[in-house]
Design an enzyme around this catalytic site. Sequence first.
Site, PDB file in Angstrom:
ATOM      1  N   PRO A  91      19.390 -92.501   8.991  1.00 19.81           N
ATOM      2  CG  PRO A  91      20.663 -92.004   7.065  1.00 19.81           C
ATOM      3  CD  PRO A  91      19.340 -92.179   7.656  1.00 19.81           C
ATOM      4  CG  ASN A  92      24.879 -92.083  10.727  1.00 22.41           C
ATOM      5  OD1 ASN A  92      25.660 -93.089  10.997  1.00 22.41           O
ATOM      6  ND2 ASN A  92      24.951 -91.565   9.523  1.00 22.41           N
ATOM      7  NE  ARG A 145      24.904 -88.526  14.114  1.00 26.11           N
ATOM      8  CZ  ARG A 145      24.017 -88.157  13.339  1.00 26.11           C
ATOM      9  NH1 ARG A 145      22.839 -88.726  13.387  1.00 26.11           N
ATOM     10  NH2 ARG A 145      24.541 -87.422  12.170  1.00 26.11           N
ATOM     11  CE1 TYR A 147      22.110 -84.394  14.776  1.00 26.41           C
ATOM     12  CE2 TYR A 147      24.269 -85.111  15.108  1.00 26.41           C
ATOM     13  CZ  TYR A 147      23.390 -84.720  14.187  1.00 26.41           C
ATOM     14  OH  TYR A 147      23.756 -84.287  12.913  1.00 26.41           O
ATOM     15  CG  ASN A 153      15.494 -87.277  12.473  1.00 23.56           C
ATOM     16  OD1 ASN A 153      16.170 -86.743  11.376  1.00 23.56           O
ATOM     17  ND2 ASN A 153      16.191 -86.895  13.727  1.00 23.56           N
ATOM     18  CB  ALA A 203      22.480 -87.610   6.143  1.00 29.13           C
ATOM     19  CD  GLU A 262      11.766 -81.918   7.610  1.00 28.34           C
ATOM     20  OE1 GLU A 262      10.998 -81.374   6.931  1.00 28.34           O
ATOM     21  OE2 GLU A 262      13.021 -81.988   7.132  1.00 28.34           O
ATOM     22  CG  HIS A 292      15.438 -82.083  11.188  1.00 30.17           C
ATOM     23  ND1 HIS A 292      16.140 -83.353  10.428  1.00 30.17           N
ATOM     24  CD2 HIS A 292      14.633 -81.861  10.303  1.00 30.17           C
ATOM     25  CE1 HIS A 292      15.757 -83.350   9.441  1.00 30.17           C
ATOM     26  NE2 HIS A 292      14.804 -82.373   9.256  1.00 30.17           N
ATOM     27  NE  ARG A 297      24.136 -79.132  12.427  1.00 30.34           N
ATOM     28  CZ  ARG A 297      24.229 -80.474  12.606  1.00 30.34           C
ATOM     29  NH1 ARG A 297      23.102 -81.269  12.735  1.00 30.34           N
ATOM     30  NH2 ARG A 297      25.305 -81.365  12.271  1.00 30.34           N
TER      31      ARG A 297
END
Length: 147
Positions: free
Chosen positions: A9-10, A17, A22, A75, A78, A99, A101, A108
Amino acid sequence: MKILIINGPNINMIGIREPKIYGKKSYKELTKVMCEYANEKRNLTLETYQSNHEGDIVDKIQYAFFNKFDGILINPAAYTHTSIAIADAIKAVGIPTVEVHLSDISMREEYRQISYVSEVAVKTIMGKGFDGYIEGIEYLLTKKWTI
Ligand code: DQA
């Protein structure tokens, strides 16, 4: 070798964003970079997929099994921090999964410190932007897997 890249998502909103986190490049640019990389490599077929929906991502992981993909780069965005369903799907198909990111989630917020996907991934790469995706594919290409 067939590798499926899944973005959660996103990730379709990158470039817009939170660019400080990012980056300024769009999702379209990310897929372009990955396709160009695949074209340079012999014997590598890449398919890219993005969804904002958890169940659709589970379906796509199962699709990778039924269509005989050799690796998955994901990725989960969330859903990394919440989705047992995605982690279970990765375990169910038994396909080596990296995985990735864009940001360094370890630096974070506290709620980003849990990753259900890390527990089932063969490797986790974070904080390297688009380069992390290339590194993840390279990793899947060079390792021999026994799961
Ligand atoms: C992300 C990190 C996640 O915590 C976040 O929810 C995202 C993107 C990353 O690529 O840095 O959407 O997976």
